[in-house]
Design a protein around this motif. Structure first.
Motif, mmCIF file in Angstrom:
data_model
loop_
_atom_site.group_PDB
_atom_site.id
_atom_site.type_symbol
_atom_site.label_atom_id
_atom_site.label_comp_id
_atom_site.label_asym_id
_atom_site.label_seq_id
_atom_site.Cartn_x
_atom_site.Cartn_y
_atom_site.Cartn_z
ATOM 1 N N VAL A 61 0.836 -1.205 0.000
ATOM 2 C CA VAL A 61 0.000 0.000 0.000
ATOM 3 C C VAL A 61 0.871 1.255 0.000
ATOM 4 O O VAL A 61 0.598 2.212 -0.727
ATOM 5 C CB VAL A 61 -0.972 -0.011 1.200
ATOM 6 C CG1 VAL A 61 -1.638 1.338 1.403
ATOM 7 C CG2 VAL A 61 -2.027 -1.104 1.006
ATOM 8 N N GLU A 64 2.452 1.763 -3.493
ATOM 9 C CA GLU A 64 1.472 2.195 -4.478
ATOM 10 C C GLU A 64 0.964 3.605 -4.190
ATOM 11 O O GLU A 64 0.676 4.364 -5.124
ATOM 12 C CB GLU A 64 0.328 1.192 -4.570
ATOM 13 C CG GLU A 64 0.782 -0.175 -5.065
ATOM 14 C CD GLU A 64 1.552 -0.136 -6.377
ATOM 15 O OE1 GLU A 64 1.089 0.532 -7.332
ATOM 16 O OE2 GLU A 64 2.625 -0.778 -6.464
ATOM 17 N N VAL A 91 -6.072 5.172 -9.166
ATOM 18 C CA VAL A 91 -6.324 3.951 -8.389
ATOM 19 C C VAL A 91 -7.223 3.011 -9.179
ATOM 20 O O VAL A 91 -6.954 1.812 -9.292
ATOM 21 C CB VAL A 91 -6.945 4.280 -7.016
ATOM 22 C CG1 VAL A 91 -7.421 3.008 -6.322
ATOM 23 C CG2 VAL A 91 -5.946 5.026 -6.133
ATOM 24 N N LEU A 97 -4.645 -2.212 -7.219
ATOM 25 C CA LEU A 97 -5.132 -1.255 -6.218
ATOM 26 C C LEU A 97 -6.636 -1.340 -6.070
ATOM 27 O O LEU A 97 -7.164 -1.257 -4.963
ATOM 28 C CB LEU A 97 -4.732 0.166 -6.598
ATOM 29 C CG LEU A 97 -3.266 0.500 -6.431
ATOM 30 C CD1 LEU A 97 -3.001 1.923 -6.886
ATOM 31 C CD2 LEU A 97 -2.847 0.320 -4.997
ATOM 32 N N THR A 109 -8.441 -1.857 4.135
ATOM 33 C CA THR A 109 -7.834 -0.770 3.371
ATOM 34 C C THR A 109 -7.978 0.557 4.104
ATOM 35 O O THR A 109 -7.035 1.349 4.167
ATOM 36 C CB THR A 109 -8.480 -0.666 1.978
ATOM 37 O OG1 THR A 109 -8.334 -1.927 1.332
ATOM 38 C CG2 THR A 109 -7.837 0.418 1.148
#
Length: 173
Positions: A61, A64, A91, A97, A109
């Motif tokens: 995470v 990204e 995204v 993602l 998330t």
């Protein structure tokens, strides 16, 4: 030690394999053994870099978020609404993602999204105030989890409700 300190070809290969598997199966459905196999490494190698699944997920995470933040910044958005819409678009264009915002994975998330690296990578590319940046990341996660009817509606909502609040917060510091 943060994930940034451990960026090696092996780490990149592991995170790339994890992303492919997340896109295929969903985030929580992917095991460490599957990631090791996908990366072409042993489980021992995987655990050398990532002692557990939450650490690997956080590293993915964070990596990204940095990428999305850089893509948004490179577009040089004219205003905050355009920056938020760009983040949403980037995204959504990445299946690895997008997998994080499905029904099974969205709560996890939301927790990860409040990490300082994520806020810095995305939120602080849009505003300079840390509180506003955290709030913007929450708005983005919300729109990814519960999207508007289309991009035009999302932009309208952002312009009407988000931008004025951020603007007002700048004057009340």
């Amino acid at each position: 030690m943060s994930w940034v300190d451990r960026r090696t070809p092996a780490v990149e290969r592991i995170l790339d394999a994890a992303g492919e598997l997340f896109a295929e199966r969903g985030v929580e459905a992917v095991s460490m053994a599957q990631i090791a196999a996908g990366a072409g490494c042993s489980r021992a190698t995987l655990y050398r870099y990532f002692p557990d699944r939450p650490t690997l997920q956080l590293a993915f995470v964070q990596r990204e978020a940095v990428r999305v933040g850089a893509l948004v910044a490179a577009e040089r958005p004219r205003d905050l609404a355009e920056a938020i819409v760009a983040a949403l678009r980037h995204v959504r264009a990445n299946p690895a993602l997008l997998a994080w915002f499905g029904d099974r994975d969205a709560a996890h998330t939301a927790d990860l999204a409040q990490g300082s690296e994520v806020v810095e990578a995305i939120g602080l590319t849009m505003v300079t105030d840390a509180d506003s940046a955290r709030w913007l990341v929450r708005v983005i996660v919300s729109l990814l989890t519960v999207p508007g009817a289309d991009a035009a509606e999302e932009r309208r909502l952002v312009e009407r409700f988000v931008v004025p609040v951020v603007a007002q917060s700048r004057t009340h510091r």
